[in-house]
Design a protein around this motif. Sequence first.
Motif, mmCIF file in Angstrom:
data_model
loop_
_atom_site.group_PDB
_atom_site.id
_atom_site.type_symbol
_atom_site.label_atom_id
_atom_site.label_comp_id
_atom_site.label_asym_id
_atom_site.label_seq_id
_atom_site.Cartn_x
_atom_site.Cartn_y
_atom_site.Cartn_z
ATOM 1 N N UNK A 1 0.848 -1.177 0.000
ATOM 2 C CA UNK A 1 0.000 0.000 0.000
ATOM 3 C C UNK A 1 0.889 1.235 0.000
ATOM 4 N N UNK A 2 0.530 2.208 -0.846
ATOM 5 C CA UNK A 2 1.264 3.466 -0.841
ATOM 6 C C UNK A 2 0.297 4.630 -1.026
ATOM 7 N N UNK A 3 0.676 5.766 -0.463
ATOM 8 C CA UNK A 3 -0.088 6.992 -0.638
ATOM 9 C C UNK A 3 0.824 7.961 -1.354
ATOM 10 N N UNK A 4 0.325 8.489 -2.478
ATOM 11 C CA UNK A 4 1.143 9.397 -3.271
ATOM 12 C C UNK A 4 0.378 10.688 -3.538
ATOM 13 N N UNK A 5 1.145 11.777 -3.669
ATOM 14 C CA UNK A 5 0.534 13.068 -3.962
ATOM 15 C C UNK A 5 0.283 13.177 -5.460
ATOM 16 N N UNK A 6 -0.876 13.716 -5.783
ATOM 17 C CA UNK A 6 -1.243 13.966 -7.174
ATOM 18 C C UNK A 6 -1.153 15.475 -7.392
ATOM 19 N N UNK A 7 -0.294 15.886 -8.320
ATOM 20 C CA UNK A 7 -0.107 17.319 -8.567
ATOM 21 C C UNK A 7 -0.636 17.760 -9.920
ATOM 22 N N UNK A 8 -0.899 16.817 -10.803
ATOM 23 C CA UNK A 8 -1.415 17.130 -12.133
ATOM 24 C C UNK A 8 -2.580 16.206 -12.459
ATOM 25 N N UNK A 9 -3.428 16.672 -13.357
ATOM 26 C CA UNK A 9 -4.555 15.851 -13.830
ATOM 27 C C UNK A 9 -5.399 15.283 -12.688
ATOM 28 N N UNK A 10 -5.688 16.124 -11.700
ATOM 29 C CA UNK A 10 -6.461 15.671 -10.540
ATOM 30 C C UNK A 10 -7.856 15.199 -10.923
ATOM 31 N N UNK A 11 -8.376 15.754 -12.002
ATOM 32 C CA UNK A 11 -9.740 15.393 -12.413
ATOM 33 C C UNK A 11 -9.840 13.960 -12.944
ATOM 34 N N UNK A 12 -8.701 13.294 -13.140
ATOM 35 C CA UNK A 12 -8.786 11.889 -13.540
ATOM 36 C C UNK A 12 -9.435 11.061 -12.436
ATOM 37 N N UNK A 13 -9.499 11.615 -11.229
ATOM 38 C CA UNK A 13 -10.107 10.942 -10.078
ATOM 39 C C UNK A 13 -11.503 11.490 -9.769
ATOM 40 N N UNK A 14 -12.108 12.168 -10.755
ATOM 41 C CA UNK A 14 -13.389 12.834 -10.527
ATOM 42 C C UNK A 14 -14.465 11.882 -10.022
ATOM 43 N N UNK A 15 -14.538 10.675 -10.555
ATOM 44 C CA UNK A 15 -15.567 9.734 -10.092
ATOM 45 C C UNK A 15 -15.451 9.490 -8.592
ATOM 46 N N UNK A 16 -14.238 9.367 -8.119
ATOM 47 C CA UNK A 16 -14.003 9.159 -6.685
ATOM 48 C C UNK A 16 -14.315 10.441 -5.897
ATOM 49 N N UNK A 17 -13.870 11.586 -6.404
ATOM 50 C CA UNK A 17 -14.136 12.868 -5.755
ATOM 51 C C UNK A 17 -15.637 13.118 -5.603
ATOM 52 N N UNK A 18 -16.404 12.746 -6.617
ATOM 53 C CA UNK A 18 -17.842 12.989 -6.593
ATOM 54 C C UNK A 18 -18.584 12.075 -5.621
ATOM 55 N N UNK A 19 -17.930 11.048 -5.131
ATOM 56 C CA UNK A 19 -18.547 10.225 -4.081
ATOM 57 C C UNK A 19 -18.677 11.017 -2.788
ATOM 58 N N UNK A 20 -17.726 11.902 -2.537
ATOM 59 C CA UNK A 20 -17.727 12.673 -1.295
ATOM 60 C C UNK A 20 -18.334 14.054 -1.471
ATOM 61 N N UNK A 21 -18.361 14.556 -2.676
ATOM 62 C CA UNK A 21 -18.897 15.885 -2.960
ATOM 63 C C UNK A 21 -19.599 15.787 -4.297
ATOM 64 N N UNK A 22 -20.927 15.705 -4.281
ATOM 65 C CA UNK A 22 -21.713 15.312 -5.444
ATOM 66 C C UNK A 22 -21.761 16.305 -6.594
ATOM 67 N N UNK A 23 -21.313 17.532 -6.386
ATOM 68 C CA UNK A 23 -21.432 18.548 -7.426
ATOM 69 C C UNK A 23 -20.055 18.991 -7.907
ATOM 70 N N UNK A 24 -19.776 18.769 -9.173
ATOM 71 C CA UNK A 24 -18.460 19.071 -9.728
ATOM 72 C C UNK A 24 -18.075 20.535 -9.533
ATOM 73 N N UNK A 25 -19.020 21.431 -9.636
ATOM 74 C CA UNK A 25 -18.752 22.860 -9.429
ATOM 75 C C UNK A 25 -18.184 23.122 -8.035
ATOM 76 N N UNK A 26 -18.654 22.410 -7.041
ATOM 77 C CA UNK A 26 -18.144 22.567 -5.672
ATOM 78 C C UNK A 26 -16.734 21.984 -5.564
ATOM 79 N N UNK A 27 -16.476 20.851 -6.206
ATOM 80 C CA UNK A 27 -15.143 20.247 -6.210
ATOM 81 C C UNK A 27 -14.144 21.205 -6.854
ATOM 82 N N UNK A 28 -14.575 21.850 -7.933
ATOM 83 C CA UNK A 28 -13.697 22.790 -8.645
ATOM 84 C C UNK A 28 -13.232 23.940 -7.765
ATOM 85 N N UNK A 29 -14.007 24.285 -6.748
ATOM 86 C CA UNK A 29 -13.661 25.419 -5.876
ATOM 87 C C UNK A 29 -12.406 25.162 -5.046
ATOM 88 N N UNK A 30 -12.083 23.902 -4.780
ATOM 89 C CA UNK A 30 -10.920 23.611 -3.933
ATOM 90 C C UNK A 30 -9.887 22.685 -4.571
#
Length: 147
Positions: A1-30
């Motif tokens: 198991x490893x944890x790595x920082x993502x510095x580019x192309x963060x939106x490639x994980x959008x499906x996962x991000x939207x599990x915790x924050x359902x609105x893409x516009x809100x995710x874009x804010x941070x």
Amino acid sequence: MQIKEITENKKQYLDLLLLADEQEEMVDKYLNSGRMFVLDDDGVKGEVVVTDEGEGMLEIKNIATNPDCHGKGYGRKLIQFVEEKFKGDYFVLQVGTGDSPLTVPFYEKCGFARHHVVKDFFTKNYDHLIFECGIQLVDMVYLRKGI
């Protein structure tokens, strides 16, 4: 198991991000201003995005685990990673979440305590109603812990 920082192309994980924050516009804010970390254990199992809120406070803006991996400790591992990585640079770790019987107890088990509530956050900031465990999320509950 490893944890790595993502510095580019963060939106490639959008499906996962939207599990915790359902609105893409809100995710874009941070998303661009936040630091993103992904937990990989024979595939991506979870992610966390944190932001510097000033005055020694770090905030978890988004944390999610793959639904197939719930209950396996990946969310807790991500929180522990954030605490260890930023200890000494920050003194308080904060998270805001809906007042849900699923998420609030999880954070409390991780050592967070309720701090304050922002009334009507979800109804004023999202373009649709949000439900978790059959309960409509209305208020944002903020929890904090020292690190």
